[in-house]
Design a protein around this motif. Structure first.
Motif, PDB file in Angstrom:
ATOM      1  N   ASP A   2      11.416   9.877 -36.716  1.00  0.00           N
ATOM      2  CA  ASP A   2      12.649  10.423 -37.257  1.00  0.00           C
ATOM      3  C   ASP A   2      12.630  10.245 -38.760  1.00  0.00           C
ATOM      4  N   SER A   3      13.336  11.133 -39.451  1.00  0.00           N
ATOM      5  CA  SER A   3      13.342  11.034 -40.897  1.00  0.00           C
ATOM      6  C   SER A   3      14.548  11.707 -41.498  1.00  0.00           C
ATOM      7  N   PHE A   7      14.527   9.267 -51.730  1.00  0.00           N
ATOM      8  CA  PHE A   7      13.543   8.909 -52.740  1.00  0.00           C
ATOM      9  C   PHE A   7      13.196   7.434 -52.547  1.00  0.00           C
ATOM     10  N   LEU A   8      11.979   7.085 -52.919  1.00  0.00           N
ATOM     11  CA  LEU A   8      11.540   5.709 -52.789  1.00  0.00           C
ATOM     12  C   LEU A   8      12.377   4.839 -53.710  1.00  0.00           C
ATOM     13  N   ARG A   9      13.108   3.869 -53.126  1.00  0.00           N
ATOM     14  CA  ARG A   9      13.960   3.005 -53.935  1.00  0.00           C
ATOM     15  C   ARG A   9      14.370   1.795 -53.120  1.00  0.00           C
ATOM     16  N   ILE A  10      14.811   0.756 -53.809  1.00  0.00           N
ATOM     17  CA  ILE A  10      15.341  -0.428 -53.145  1.00  0.00           C
ATOM     18  C   ILE A  10      16.852  -0.254 -53.056  1.00  0.00           C
ATOM     19  N   PRO A  11      17.408  -0.149 -51.865  1.00  0.00           N
ATOM     20  CA  PRO A  11      18.844   0.082 -51.740  1.00  0.00           C
ATOM     21  C   PRO A  11      19.652  -1.144 -52.130  1.00  0.00           C
ATOM     22  N   SER A  12      20.804  -0.907 -52.757  1.00  0.00           N
ATOM     23  CA  SER A  12      21.727  -1.990 -53.073  1.00  0.00           C
ATOM     24  C   SER A  12      22.485  -2.395 -51.812  1.00  0.00           C
ATOM     25  N   LEU A  13      23.242  -3.474 -51.880  1.00  0.00           N
ATOM     26  CA  LEU A  13      24.050  -3.890 -50.738  1.00  0.00           C
ATOM     27  C   LEU A  13      25.061  -2.805 -50.372  1.00  0.00           C
ATOM     28  N   TYR A  14      25.602  -2.127 -51.392  1.00  0.00           N
ATOM     29  CA  TYR A  14      26.538  -1.033 -51.129  1.00  0.00           C
ATOM     30  C   TYR A  14      25.829   0.095 -50.380  1.00  0.00           C
ATOM     31  N   LEU A  16      23.258  -0.149 -48.464  1.00  0.00           N
ATOM     32  CA  LEU A  16      23.003  -0.599 -47.090  1.00  0.00           C
ATOM     33  C   LEU A  16      24.251  -0.439 -46.230  1.00  0.00           C
ATOM     34  N   GLY A  17      25.384  -0.824 -46.788  1.00  0.00           N
ATOM     35  CA  GLY A  17      26.630  -0.725 -46.041  1.00  0.00           C
ATOM     36  C   GLY A  17      27.008   0.702 -45.727  1.00  0.00           C
ATOM     37  N   VAL A  18      26.681   1.620 -46.624  1.00  0.00           N
ATOM     38  CA  VAL A  18      27.033   3.024 -46.430  1.00  0.00           C
ATOM     39  C   VAL A  18      26.036   3.732 -45.525  1.00  0.00           C
ATOM     40  N   MET A  19      24.753   3.395 -45.646  1.00  0.00           N
ATOM     41  CA  MET A  19      23.707   4.128 -44.941  1.00  0.00           C
ATOM     42  C   MET A  19      23.410   3.614 -43.541  1.00  0.00           C
ATOM     43  N   VAL A  63      10.905  -1.777 -38.684  1.00  0.00           N
ATOM     44  CA  VAL A  63      10.041  -1.221 -39.737  1.00  0.00           C
ATOM     45  C   VAL A  63      10.417   0.234 -40.000  1.00  0.00           C
ATOM     46  N   GLY A  64      10.683   0.993 -38.938  1.00  0.00           N
ATOM     47  CA  GLY A  64      11.079   2.386 -39.100  1.00  0.00           C
ATOM     48  C   GLY A  64      12.374   2.531 -39.863  1.00  0.00           C
ATOM     49  N   VAL A  65      13.345   1.656 -39.585  1.00  0.00           N
ATOM     50  CA  VAL A  65      14.626   1.688 -40.296  1.00  0.00           C
ATOM     51  C   VAL A  65      14.435   1.307 -41.762  1.00  0.00           C
ATOM     52  N   LEU A  66      13.624   0.290 -42.024  1.00  0.00           N
ATOM     53  CA  LEU A  66      13.354  -0.126 -43.398  1.00  0.00           C
ATOM     54  C   LEU A  66      12.760   1.021 -44.209  1.00  0.00           C
ATOM     55  N   LEU A  67      11.808   1.726 -43.612  1.00  0.00           N
ATOM     56  CA  LEU A  67      11.198   2.849 -44.328  1.00  0.00           C
ATOM     57  C   LEU A  67      12.205   3.978 -44.549  1.00  0.00           C
ATOM     58  N   LEU A  68      13.091   4.185 -43.594  1.00  0.00           N
ATOM     59  CA  LEU A  68      14.138   5.189 -43.796  1.00  0.00           C
ATOM     60  C   LEU A  68      14.983   4.849 -45.012  1.00  0.00           C
ATOM     61  N   LEU A  69      15.255   3.572 -45.189  1.00  0.00           N
ATOM     62  CA  LEU A  69      16.106   3.137 -46.288  1.00  0.00           C
ATOM     63  C   LEU A  69      15.420   3.254 -47.642  1.00  0.00           C
ATOM     64  N   ILE A  70      14.128   2.933 -47.710  1.00  0.00           N
ATOM     65  CA  ILE A  70      13.466   2.861 -49.013  1.00  0.00           C
ATOM     66  C   ILE A  70      12.592   4.073 -49.321  1.00  0.00           C
TER      67      ILE A  70
END
Length: 210
Positions: A2-3, A7-14, A16-19, A63-70
């Protein structure tokens, strides 16, 4: 797999809470829908493997969720299915099981739009979380309709492929998919479709709220 686009980035706490709500609910509903349709067609494998459940713990791959985030692409745990247990043609059954995943994401996005339009928008952070979840689920649905192995679209359109194409896709589909992702070429195909569907949902929201 799933995708959604990002863009490749480190998500902020905000971020994370939204996504995270949209990602977790979207992936869970997607995989549960595969399991539900497979079970309804006569295959008890998803139930025996503990996948006929709405518990995210049964479906989410960290791992899949982490990659979705970053990175904007990732995966959940695939639902095990035995098409030879289906009533009727196994390929038709697999097409229905595969279609259930993306379709569930579109339906979930529609339900979120209705929720926001009929009062949900007044709840704290509901707009930020809801509109992000709509975008994530539409993107998940569109992405998974690509007719490339191992995505759902390959199983949906499999019966229309020749034997040579099916064999080629199984052998090289993952490499093709990774090439499309890492070169960004996939965006030229999927972003216009995703944007069109999102515009429809936003227009529906505006119509409902007057």
């Amino acid at each position: 797999m799933d995708s959604f686009f990002g863009f490749l980035r480190i998500p902020s706490l905000y971020d994370l809470g939204v996504m995270l709500p949209g990602i977790i609910v979207g992936l869970t509903i997607h995989e549960f829908s595969h399991a539900l349709v497979a079970t309804s067609l006569g295959d008890d494998t998803p139930r025996r493997e503990g996948r006929l459940t709405l518990s995210p713990l049964s479906h989410i791959d960290p791992v899949g969720v982490l990659l979705l985030l970053i990175a904007g692409f990732g995966w959940a745990k695939p639902v095990p299915v035995n098409p030879y247990n289906f009533r009727g043609d196994p390929r038709n059954g697999m097409a229905l099981v595969a279609l259930a995943g993306p379709l569930s994401n579109f339906v979930l996005a529609f339900i979120i739009v209705l929720f926001l339009a009929f009062g949900g928008i007044n709840l704290p952070y509901a707009w930020e979380i809801g509109i992000t979840a709509v975008a994530i689920n539409v993107s998940l649905g569109v992405f998974n309709l690509l007719p490339v192995f191992p995505l759902d679209g390959e199983k949906i359109f499999n019966r229309f492929f020749s034997y040579e194409i099916r064999k080629f896709m199984v052998s090289y589909g993952q490499a093709i998919l990774l090439l499309l992702l890492f070169t960004g070429a996939i965006s030229f195909v999927l972003q216009p479709i995703t944007r069109f569907i999102l515009n429809f949902y936003f227009a529906l929201f505006k119509f409902l709220v007057g």
